[in-house]
Structures are given as C-alpha cells and as structure tokens.
Write a protein that holds these residues in place. Sequence first.
Motif, mmCIF file in Angstrom:
data_model
loop_
_atom_site.group_PDB
_atom_site.id
_atom_site.type_symbol
_atom_site.label_atom_id
_atom_site.label_comp_id
_atom_site.label_asym_id
_atom_site.label_seq_id
_atom_site.Cartn_x
_atom_site.Cartn_y
_atom_site.Cartn_z
ATOM 1 N N VAL A 32 0.873 -1.174 0.000
ATOM 2 C CA VAL A 32 0.000 0.000 0.000
ATOM 3 C C VAL A 32 0.911 1.224 0.000
ATOM 4 N N GLY A 34 2.661 4.403 0.807
ATOM 5 C CA GLY A 34 2.704 5.245 1.993
ATOM 6 C C GLY A 34 2.335 4.567 3.295
ATOM 7 N N MET A 35 2.145 3.243 3.262
ATOM 8 C CA MET A 35 1.774 2.525 4.486
ATOM 9 C C MET A 35 2.632 1.260 4.603
ATOM 10 N N ARG A 38 1.677 -3.072 4.894
ATOM 11 C CA ARG A 38 0.308 -3.346 4.457
ATOM 12 C C ARG A 38 0.327 -3.616 2.961
ATOM 13 N N ARG A 85 -7.420 -1.197 11.555
ATOM 14 C CA ARG A 85 -6.364 -1.098 10.533
ATOM 15 C C ARG A 85 -6.967 -1.203 9.136
ATOM 16 N N HIS A 88 -8.578 2.116 8.347
ATOM 17 C CA HIS A 88 -7.541 3.122 8.101
ATOM 18 C C HIS A 88 -6.917 2.925 6.718
ATOM 19 N N THR A 89 -6.643 1.684 6.353
ATOM 20 C CA THR A 89 -6.070 1.381 5.039
ATOM 21 C C THR A 89 -7.032 1.792 3.930
ATOM 22 N N HIS A 92 -7.119 5.576 3.656
ATOM 23 C CA HIS A 92 -5.875 6.069 3.066
ATOM 24 C C HIS A 92 -5.876 5.879 1.547
ATOM 25 N N SER A 96 -6.210 8.653 -1.590
ATOM 26 C CA SER A 96 -5.182 8.689 -2.635
ATOM 27 C C SER A 96 -5.750 8.423 -4.027
#
Length: 126
Positions: A32, A34-35, A38, A85, A88-89, A92, A96
């Motif tokens: 992912v 920027g993460m 993940r 999580r 949040h993913t 995010h 994007s």
Amino acid sequence: MSRQGSRDTAPEVAVRRLLHARGLRFRVNVPVPGMPRRTIDIAFSKAKIAVFMDGCFWHGCPEHATSPKANAEWWRAKLDKNMARDLHTTEHLETSGWTVLRFWEHEDANAVAKIIARIKDQDQTT
C-alpha cells in the motif's frame, strides 16, 4: 498465528483464476503506497483499484466472526485492531484516489470476480 496463511488463500486464488480467465491482468500482494507492512491482495495499479479478500475470523465478518473463549480479552483487542487497521487502510487508499473493494472469504468467487470485472470495465470506459 505465525502458521496462519496471509497470502494466496484458497478464496483469493479462486478469484484470481477467474479474473485471469476473463483476460484481466493484475498484481498480487502490492504494498500500500505510503503505508509500511500493508499490502493489497489484488491490485489493478493503473486503474487504481485495490481488492482485499478478508478472512471472516481475522477481519470480523458480521456473519461468521467468532470470539475465542481462552484469552478472550487479548483476542478482542487484537481483532478490534485488525478491523481498525482495515478501515484506516481503506480511508488512506480512497484519499489517494483508489477504488477499494473488500470481500469476505465466504463470498462466491464467481460473484466476486464478476463485480471486480464490472468495476474494472467501468473504469476503462471513463
């Protein structure tokens, strides 16, 4: 927990086979952006479509999730963190510009592949 498969699960592989048979090409287990730590199960990078095949136990399926009796408090905290999580993913990726599709492992692979193909086709026409 270390023995639990996190990649190439049977439901995920079934969906990938069906997508490939439809002529769709994708990448698997893509980090992912920027993460750290993940990954996206199935990614159509150019179209920015992320597909996740979530396990019922680990991701809190409303139909099939169970709570272990032994060490219940620890497990509840662990599974709640997993669900947070996931949220949040998803947030995010959507921020994007990605389209995020989440499916449960118990869902019919043919139906899942059909939905993914339809959304992928819609993306190509816009």
